[in-house]
Motif scaffolding. Structure first.
Motif, PDB file in Angstrom:
ATOM      1  N   ARG A  73      -7.769  -6.132   7.445  1.00 57.70           N
ATOM      2  CA  ARG A  73      -7.283  -7.102   8.005  1.00 57.70           C
ATOM      3  C   ARG A  73      -8.299  -7.862   8.845  1.00 57.70           C
ATOM      4  N   ASP A  74      -8.313  -9.065   8.977  1.00 51.29           N
ATOM      5  CA  ASP A  74      -8.899  -9.990   9.993  1.00 51.29           C
ATOM      6  C   ASP A  74      -8.073 -10.702  10.740  1.00 51.29           C
ATOM      7  N   ASN A  75      -7.704 -10.239  11.929  1.00 53.68           N
ATOM      8  CA  ASN A  75      -6.546 -10.896  12.753  1.00 53.68           C
ATOM      9  C   ASN A  75      -6.987 -12.407  13.167  1.00 53.68           C
ATOM     10  N   ALA A  76      -8.067 -12.518  13.310  1.00 52.01           N
ATOM     11  CA  ALA A  76      -8.581 -13.951  13.750  1.00 52.01           C
ATOM     12  C   ALA A  76      -8.010 -14.837  12.843  1.00 52.01           C
ATOM     13  N   LYS A  77      -8.385 -14.629  11.642  1.00 59.82           N
ATOM     14  CA  LYS A  77      -7.979 -15.439  10.326  1.00 59.82           C
ATOM     15  C   LYS A  77      -6.774 -15.362   9.760  1.00 59.82           C
ATOM     16  N   ASN A  78      -5.872 -14.168  10.265  1.00 56.73           N
ATOM     17  CA  ASN A  78      -4.528 -13.858   9.881  1.00 56.73           C
ATOM     18  C   ASN A  78      -4.730 -13.754   8.492  1.00 56.73           C
ATOM     19  N   THR A  79      -5.559 -12.989   8.126  1.00 57.17           N
ATOM     20  CA  THR A  79      -5.882 -12.626   6.626  1.00 57.17           C
ATOM     21  C   THR A  79      -6.027 -11.161   6.454  1.00 57.17           C
ATOM     22  N   VAL A  80      -5.396 -10.880   5.240  1.00 54.97           N
ATOM     23  CA  VAL A  80      -5.449  -9.328   4.791  1.00 54.97           C
ATOM     24  C   VAL A  80      -6.118  -9.405   3.411  1.00 54.97           C
ATOM     25  N   TYR A  81      -6.888  -8.414   3.214  1.00 51.08           N
ATOM     26  CA  TYR A  81      -7.737  -7.952   2.027  1.00 51.08           C
ATOM     27  C   TYR A  81      -7.135  -6.913   1.393  1.00 51.08           C
ATOM     28  N   LEU A  82      -7.562  -6.943   0.241  1.00 48.02           N
ATOM     29  CA  LEU A  82      -7.288  -5.689  -0.608  1.00 48.02           C
ATOM     30  C   LEU A  82      -8.611  -5.381  -1.791  1.00 48.02           C
ATOM     31  N   GLN A  83      -9.194  -4.559  -1.250  1.00 42.97           N
ATOM     32  CA  GLN A  83     -10.409  -4.191  -2.222  1.00 42.97           C
ATOM     33  C   GLN A  83     -10.261  -3.223  -3.297  1.00 42.97           C
ATOM     34  N   MET A  84     -10.381  -3.532  -4.253  1.00 39.79           N
ATOM     35  CA  MET A  84      -9.841  -2.710  -5.382  1.00 39.79           C
ATOM     36  C   MET A  84     -11.177  -2.231  -6.431  1.00 39.79           C
ATOM     37  N   ASN A  85     -11.492  -0.913  -6.018  1.00 43.21           N
ATOM     38  CA  ASN A  85     -12.711  -0.473  -6.772  1.00 43.21           C
ATOM     39  C   ASN A  85     -12.233   0.617  -8.074  1.00 43.21           C
ATOM     40  N   SER A  86     -12.955   0.696  -8.889  1.00 41.45           N
ATOM     41  CA  SER A  86     -12.770   1.700  -9.916  1.00 41.45           C
ATOM     42  C   SER A  86     -11.436   1.430 -10.659  1.00 41.45           C
ATOM     43  N   LEU A  87     -11.339  -0.017 -11.033  1.00 45.27           N
ATOM     44  CA  LEU A  87     -10.220  -0.514 -11.421  1.00 45.27           C
ATOM     45  C   LEU A  87      -9.943   0.141 -12.775  1.00 45.27           C
TER      46      LEU A  87
END
Length: 120
Positions: A73-87
């Motif tokens: 997450r980036d609290n300053a941007k109010n953004t959450v990420y999901l990095q998906m590898n080895s799909l």
């Protein structure tokens, strides 16, 4: 109310990577956890990962994605990420971000889905 906008889905080959983003706006102070869920047509929506907004940023993962997906997450941007590898092809689904309090499958706020398709 909290508004969530998800982005980053697409088509990728097996073994590849994608990063999903979920930007939150509105009364974000009313939630302390954001998560990702996914759904295949005809099946129940399933939990993928979640992260709390505490200083520790505790994370939780479904067994099926542990070691391959990373939520951050980036609290300053109010953004959450999901990095998906080895799909894998079985990761193909519509992915939804959600927000609420605690770890739950019944979050009050949901974003629109973003399609992730993994080809074999």
């Amino acid at each position: 109310q909290v508004q969530l906008v998800a982005s980053g889905g697409g088509l990728v080959q097996a073994g590849g990577s994608l990063r999903l983003s979920c930007a939150a706006s509105g009364r974000t102070f009313s939630v302390n956890t954001m998560g990702w869920f996914r759904q295949i047509p005809g099946k129940e929506r399933e939990f993928v990962a979640a992260i709390t907004s505490s200083s520790s940023g505790s994370t939780y993962y479904a067994d099926s994605v542990k070691g391959r997906f990373t939520i951050s997450r980036d609290n300053a941007k109010n953004t959450v990420y999901l990095q998906m590898n080895s799909l894998k092809p079985e990761d193909t689904a519509v992915y939804y971000c959600a927000a609420g309090r605690g770890i739950s499958i019944n979050y009050p706020y949901w974003g629109q889905g973003t399609q992730v398709t993994v080809s074999s």
